[in-house]
Design a protein around this motif. Structure first.
Motif, PDB file in Angstrom:
ATOM      1  N   LEU A   1      41.192  39.420  44.160  1.00 46.33           N
ATOM      2  CA  LEU A   1      39.789  39.790  44.008  1.00 46.33           C
ATOM      3  C   LEU A   1      38.885  38.629  44.402  1.00 46.33           C
ATOM      4  CD1 LEU A   1      37.604  41.763  42.997  1.00 46.33           C
ATOM      5  CD2 LEU A   1      37.954  40.818  40.694  1.00 46.33           C
ATOM      6  N   ARG A   2      39.202  37.437  43.932  1.00 42.42           N
ATOM      7  CA  ARG A   2      38.383  36.265  44.273  1.00 42.42           C
ATOM      8  C   ARG A   2      38.333  36.054  45.787  1.00 42.42           C
ATOM      9  NH1 ARG A   2      36.784  32.004  41.348  1.00 42.42           N
ATOM     10  NH2 ARG A   2      38.290  32.346  39.660  1.00 42.42           N
ATOM     11  N   SER A   3      39.463  36.175  46.431  1.00 37.15           N
ATOM     12  CA  SER A   3      39.518  35.978  47.875  1.00 37.15           C
ATOM     13  C   SER A   3      38.668  37.010  48.605  1.00 37.15           C
ATOM     14  CB  SER A   3      40.974  36.055  48.345  1.00 37.15           C
ATOM     15  OG  SER A   3      41.062  35.916  49.743  1.00 37.15           O
ATOM     16  N   ALA A   4      38.738  38.260  48.155  1.00 35.16           N
ATOM     17  CA  ALA A   4      37.982  39.330  48.805  1.00 35.16           C
ATOM     18  C   ALA A   4      36.476  39.114  48.635  1.00 35.16           C
ATOM     19  CB  ALA A   4      38.390  40.678  48.229  1.00 35.16           C
ATOM     20  N   VAL A   5      36.050  38.743  47.420  1.00 31.73           N
ATOM     21  CA  VAL A   5      34.621  38.540  47.174  1.00 31.73           C
ATOM     22  C   VAL A   5      34.125  37.315  47.936  1.00 31.73           C
ATOM     23  CG1 VAL A   5      32.845  38.156  45.415  1.00 31.73           C
ATOM     24  CG2 VAL A   5      34.807  39.627  44.900  1.00 31.73           C
ATOM     25  N   ARG A   6      34.924  36.250  47.942  1.00 30.14           N
ATOM     26  CA  ARG A   6      34.503  35.042  48.645  1.00 30.14           C
ATOM     27  C   ARG A   6      34.367  35.304  50.142  1.00 30.14           C
ATOM     28  NH1 ARG A   6      36.667  28.947  47.795  1.00 30.14           N
ATOM     29  NH2 ARG A   6      35.862  29.482  45.739  1.00 30.14           N
ATOM     30  N   ASP A   7      35.308  36.018  50.713  1.00 30.59           N
ATOM     31  CA  ASP A   7      35.238  36.335  52.139  1.00 30.59           C
ATOM     32  C   ASP A   7      33.994  37.155  52.449  1.00 30.59           C
ATOM     33  OD1 ASP A   7      36.556  36.616  54.888  1.00 30.59           O
ATOM     34  OD2 ASP A   7      36.312  38.718  54.300  1.00 30.59           O
ATOM     35  N   PHE A   8      33.722  38.155  51.610  1.00 27.23           N
ATOM     36  CA  PHE A   8      32.527  38.979  51.803  1.00 27.23           C
ATOM     37  C   PHE A   8      31.261  38.128  51.689  1.00 27.23           C
ATOM     38  CE2 PHE A   8      28.975  41.348  50.106  1.00 27.23           C
ATOM     39  CZ  PHE A   8      28.938  42.489  50.879  1.00 27.23           C
ATOM     40  N   ALA A   9      31.212  37.269  50.668  1.00 25.50           N
ATOM     41  CA  ALA A   9      30.014  36.462  50.435  1.00 25.50           C
ATOM     42  C   ALA A   9      29.738  35.534  51.616  1.00 25.50           C
ATOM     43  CB  ALA A   9      30.172  35.662  49.148  1.00 25.50           C
ATOM     44  N   GLU A  10      30.788  34.941  52.161  1.00 19.23           N
ATOM     45  CA  GLU A  10      30.598  34.040  53.302  1.00 19.23           C
ATOM     46  C   GLU A  10      30.184  34.811  54.545  1.00 19.23           C
ATOM     47  OE1 GLU A  10      30.481  30.912  53.314  1.00 19.23           O
ATOM     48  OE2 GLU A  10      31.424  30.291  51.449  1.00 19.23           O
TER      49      GLU A  10
ATOM     50  N   GLY B   1      46.345  29.607  36.194  1.00 20.40           N
ATOM     51  CA  GLY B   1      47.630  30.132  35.787  1.00 20.40           C
ATOM     52  C   GLY B   1      47.613  30.698  34.385  1.00 20.40           C
ATOM     53  N   TYR B   2      46.676  30.226  33.557  1.00 20.23           N
ATOM     54  CA  TYR B   2      46.622  30.691  32.174  1.00 20.23           C
ATOM     55  C   TYR B   2      45.804  31.973  32.042  1.00 20.23           C
ATOM     56  CZ  TYR B   2      45.971  30.760  27.127  1.00 20.23           C
ATOM     57  OH  TYR B   2      45.962  31.130  25.809  1.00 20.23           O
ATOM     58  N   PHE B   3      44.612  31.982  32.615  1.00 21.06           N
ATOM     59  CA  PHE B   3      43.714  33.120  32.439  1.00 21.06           C
ATOM     60  C   PHE B   3      43.865  34.190  33.522  1.00 21.06           C
ATOM     61  CE2 PHE B   3      41.229  29.782  30.161  1.00 21.06           C
ATOM     62  CZ  PHE B   3      41.245  30.385  28.909  1.00 21.06           C
ATOM     63  N   THR B   4      44.215  33.795  34.718  1.00 18.12           N
ATOM     64  CA  THR B   4      44.189  34.724  35.831  1.00 18.12           C
ATOM     65  C   THR B   4      45.567  34.898  36.455  1.00 18.12           C
ATOM     66  OG1 THR B   4      43.659  32.976  37.408  1.00 18.12           O
ATOM     67  CG2 THR B   4      41.808  34.105  36.361  1.00 18.12           C
ATOM     68  N   GLY B   5      45.741  36.056  37.103  1.00 12.57           N
ATOM     69  CA  GLY B   5      46.972  36.356  37.809  1.00 12.57           C
ATOM     70  C   GLY B   5      46.689  36.757  39.238  1.00 12.57           C
ATOM     71  N   ARG B   6      47.687  37.314  39.887  1.00 16.63           N
ATOM     72  CA  ARG B   6      47.531  37.665  41.308  1.00 16.63           C
ATOM     73  C   ARG B   6      46.393  38.643  41.578  1.00 16.63           C
ATOM     74  NH1 ARG B   6      53.811  38.224  43.496  1.00 16.63           N
ATOM     75  NH2 ARG B   6      54.345  35.999  43.255  1.00 16.63           N
ATOM     76  N   PRO B   7      46.204  39.679  40.738  1.00 14.24           N
ATOM     77  CA  PRO B   7      45.061  40.579  41.002  1.00 14.24           C
ATOM     78  C   PRO B   7      43.732  39.835  41.007  1.00 14.24           C
ATOM     79  CG  PRO B   7      46.572  41.587  39.445  1.00 14.24           C
ATOM     80  CD  PRO B   7      47.018  40.165  39.600  1.00 14.24           C
ATOM     81  N   HIS B   8      43.582  38.862  40.105  1.00 11.92           N
ATOM     82  CA  HIS B   8      42.343  38.090  40.071  1.00 11.92           C
ATOM     83  C   HIS B   8      42.202  37.220  41.312  1.00 11.92           C
ATOM     84  CE1 HIS B   8      42.974  38.808  35.624  1.00 11.92           C
ATOM     85  NE2 HIS B   8      41.736  39.224  35.787  1.00 11.92           N
ATOM     86  N   HIS B   9      43.314  36.644  41.769  1.00 11.22           N
ATOM     87  CA  HIS B   9      43.264  35.804  42.967  1.00 11.22           C
ATOM     88  C   HIS B   9      42.903  36.635  44.201  1.00 11.22           C
ATOM     89  CE1 HIS B   9      44.650  32.544  40.596  1.00 11.22           C
ATOM     90  NE2 HIS B   9      45.922  32.930  40.506  1.00 11.22           N
TER      91      HIS B   9
ATOM     92  N   ILE C   1      34.620  36.732  37.718  1.00 14.92           N
ATOM     93  CA  ILE C   1      35.029  36.198  39.025  1.00 14.92           C
ATOM     94  C   ILE C   1      34.150  36.762  40.135  1.00 14.92           C
ATOM     95  CG2 ILE C   1      36.903  36.265  40.732  1.00 14.92           C
ATOM     96  CD1 ILE C   1      38.853  36.039  38.328  1.00 14.92           C
ATOM     97  N   ILE C   2      33.850  38.047  40.075  1.00 14.97           N
ATOM     98  CA  ILE C   2      32.988  38.663  41.087  1.00 14.97           C
ATOM     99  C   ILE C   2      31.619  37.992  41.101  1.00 14.97           C
ATOM    100  CG2 ILE C   2      31.729  40.770  41.679  1.00 14.97           C
ATOM    101  CD1 ILE C   2      34.202  42.314  40.532  1.00 14.97           C
ATOM    102  N   ILE C   3      31.014  37.871  39.934  1.00 16.99           N
ATOM    103  CA  ILE C   3      29.679  37.278  39.852  1.00 16.99           C
ATOM    104  C   ILE C   3      29.718  35.805  40.254  1.00 16.99           C
ATOM    105  CG2 ILE C   3      27.762  36.733  38.306  1.00 16.99           C
ATOM    106  CD1 ILE C   3      28.627  39.152  36.603  1.00 16.99           C
ATOM    107  N   GLU C   4      30.740  35.092  39.803  1.00 11.09           N
ATOM    108  CA  GLU C   4      30.882  33.670  40.122  1.00 11.09           C
ATOM    109  C   GLU C   4      30.956  33.448  41.626  1.00 11.09           C
ATOM    110  OE1 GLU C   4      34.252  30.125  39.586  1.00 11.09           O
ATOM    111  OE2 GLU C   4      34.556  32.090  38.677  1.00 11.09           O
ATOM    112  N   GLU C   5      31.790  34.224  42.308  1.00 12.31           N
ATOM    113  CA  GLU C   5      31.971  34.022  43.747  1.00 12.31           C
ATOM    114  C   GLU C   5      30.723  34.385  44.543  1.00 12.31           C
ATOM    115  OE1 GLU C   5      34.218  32.535  45.501  1.00 12.31           O
ATOM    116  OE2 GLU C   5      35.429  32.021  43.753  1.00 12.31           O
ATOM    117  N   LEU C   6      30.025  35.427  44.145  1.00  8.77           N
ATOM    118  CA  LEU C   6      28.768  35.766  44.817  1.00  8.77           C
ATOM    119  C   LEU C   6      27.718  34.693  44.551  1.00  8.77           C
ATOM    120  CD1 LEU C   6      28.602  39.599  44.124  1.00  8.77           C
ATOM    121  CD2 LEU C   6      28.836  38.522  46.369  1.00  8.77           C
TER     122      LEU C   6
END
Length: 398
Positions: A13-22, A3-11, A72-77
Motif C-alpha cells: 500500500l505504501r509503495s502504491a500511494v507513494r508512486d501515485f503521489a510522486e 517489522g513490528y507494526f506493518t506487514g507486506r500488505p502495508h508495504h 500510511i495513506i495519509i502519511e505518504e500523500l
C-alpha cells in the motif's frame, strides 16, 4: 518499527500511494500554490483510488484495512502534499460518522459511493463563536413534520468546497443531550458554501464556511437518534481527527527531513558538504530523533485502535508529539537553509506553513496536555475509544 507494526500488505500500500503521489500530485503542486484554492480535479482523482475506504468494510465496497493503513495513506500523500493528505484525512473523518452512527440504509447508500471516490464527505461541527467548545454551538435543527429545518453557520470545515455530503451537528434541545447530527447533501435548497478565503498553507485544500438558511432535510438523514450529536462530534474528533492529523504531520515531518538532508548534501561550505558542520549535524540528528519518536507514537496509537484496545490517551499523545515535532523540525530546517529557505523555489517554506495548520484542529497542544494531565491524575471522564474497541470485539471474525 515496520517489522513490528506493518506487514507486506502495508508495504504494498505504501509503495502504491507513494508512486501515485510522486507521479500525479507532485507535478500539480506549483499550480496549487499559485491558485491557493481547492483543487477539485486532483481531490476527485485521489478519491477514485479507493483510499477513502480504508476503514470502510468490504461489505460496503471499502478496503477494510483499518487505521494503520489509513495512516500510511495519509502519511505518504502528505509527504508530497500536506494539502492532499489533509483532503484525504478530512474525507475519512467524514466517512467515520456514517460507519459508526449511520443506519443500515445510510450505510448502504453512502459508504459504497465514498469508497469508490464518487462522494467526498465532510463533518461540520465548529462555529465562529464557540470554536472548539462543542456544547457552545448555536446552529439549530427544528423538527417540522417529517423533516428538520437547519439554520446556522459552520466554519473550518475540511473539504468545504469539494464536499458532496456534509455531516452537520446542530442543536435540537438544551444541554449535552440537545445535539443531533444530520447528513446534508450539498445540493439541498437552503445550503450554501461561503467564499473561499486564502490561507497561509495547505494550498489545494479547502476548510471554509457552510451556511444553512432553513435548509430542509428529511428525518431519514438524521445520524442516530436525537441527542447523539455530541457522541458523533467527540468520537469523530478523538478517534479519527487526532489520528488523521497525526498522519498528516508525520508525512510533512518526513518531507522536512528528506529535503533538509538533500540540501545539506548538495550545499558545500569550506570545501565540504554542509552536514559536516557540527552545528548542522546536531540539528539533523535532533530532527531524526524527533521523527523516529513521532512515528512510533503515531503507529502505536492506531495499532491499538486496530486491535480494539482503548487508547484515547495514546491518540492525544500522538497528535501532540507529531504536531510539535513537525513544527520544531520545520524551524530547524529553516535555520539550516538560512536565506535559501525563504524562496519558494524550494519546498521547505511550504512545509513550515503546512505544519502550522495541524496545530488547532482536534484540539491544540494545550488541550492535549490538559487531557493527558487528567489521565495522570485519574480524573479523565472515560474513553471514547471504548465504544470502538467494543465494536471490534463484536465484529465477525470469519
Amino acid at each position: 518499527m515496520d517489522g513490528y507494526f506493518t506487514g507486506r500488505p502495508h508495504h504494498r500500500l505504501r509503495s502504491a500511494v507513494r508512486d501515485f503521489a510522486e507521479r500525479e500530485v507532485r507535478p500539480r503542486i506549483p499550480a496549487m500554490e499559485s491558485a491557493r484554492s481547492a483543487h477539485r480535479e486532483l481531490s476527485h482523482l485521489i478519491a477514485r483510488q479507493g483510499w477513502l475506504g480504508a476503514t470502510i468494510g468490504s461489505d460496503h465496497g471499502g478496503m477494510g484495512l483499518g487505521h494503520l493503513a489509513k495512516t500510511i495513506i495519509i502519511e505518504e500523500l502528505s509527504r508530497v502534499s500536506g494539502a492532499m493528505g489533509a483532503m484525504v484525512q478530512a474525507s475519512q473523518l467524514g466517512a467515520a460518522k456514517i460507519v459508526h452512527f449511520g443506519s443500515d440504509e445510510q450505510k448502504k447508500t453512502w459508504l459504497p459511493l465514498i469508497a469508490a471516490g464518487e462522494c467526498l464527505p465532510t463533518i461540520a461541527v465548529t462555529e465562529p463563536e464557540s470554536g472548539g467548545h462543542v456544547l457552545g454551538m448555536t446552529a439549530t435543527a427544528v423538527r417540522d413534520g417529517g423533516d428538520y429545518l437547519i439554520n446556522g453557520r459552520k466554519v473550518y470545515v475540511g473539504n468545504s468546497h469539494v464536499g458532496d455530503l456534509h455531516g452537520v451537528v446542530a442543536r435540537t434541545g438544551p444541554g449535552s443531550k440537545g445535539l443531533t447530527a444530520f447528513l446534508v447533501e450539498s445540493d439541498r435548497p437552503g445550503f450554501r458554501v461561503g467564499a473561499e478565503q486564502p490561507t497561509m498553507g495547505l494550498h489545494g485544500f479547502s476548510f471554509g464556511e457552510l451556511h444553512f438558511d432553513n435548509c430542509r432535510v428529511p428525518a431519514a438523514n438524521r445520524l442516530g437518534d436525537e441527542g447523539d450529536g455530541l457522541a458523533v462530534a467527540y468520537s469523530s474528533s478523538v478517534l479519527y481527527g487526532r489520528a488523521n492529523l497525526t498522519a498528516v504531520s508525520l508525512g510533512i515531518h518526513r518531507a522536512i527531513l528528506e529535503e533538509t538532508t538533500r540540501f545539506c548534501e548538495q550545499r558545500y561550505r569550506y570545501g565540504k558538504p554542509l552536514h559536516e558542520l557540527p552545528t548542522v549535524k546536531l540539528k539533523l540528528g535532533t530532527m531524526q530523533s524527533r521523527l523516529m519518536t513521532a512515528r512510533l507514537a503515531a503507529y502505536h496509537s492506531v495499532h491499538l485502535l486496530d486491535e480494539g484496545i482503548p487508547c484515547d490517551a495514546e491518540l492525544m499523545n500522538a497528535k501532540l508529539v507529531n504536531v510539535e515535532a513537525a513544527i520544531d523540525s520545520a524551524r530547524n530546517a529553516m535555520e539550516i537553509h538560512a536565506a535559501a529557505g525563504l524562496f519558494t523555489d524550494r519546498p521547505i517554506e511550504r512545509y513550515l506553513r503546512d505544519a502550522h495548520h495541524m496545530f488547532a484542529p482536534a484540539g491544540t497542544s494545550d488541550i492535549q496536555l490538559l487531557r493527558l494531565a487528567e489521565v495522570a491524575l485519574g480524573t479523565s471522564k472515560g474513553q471514547w475509544s471504548q465504544r470502538l474497541s467494543e465494536e471490534v470485539r463484536m465484529a465477525p471474525t470469519g
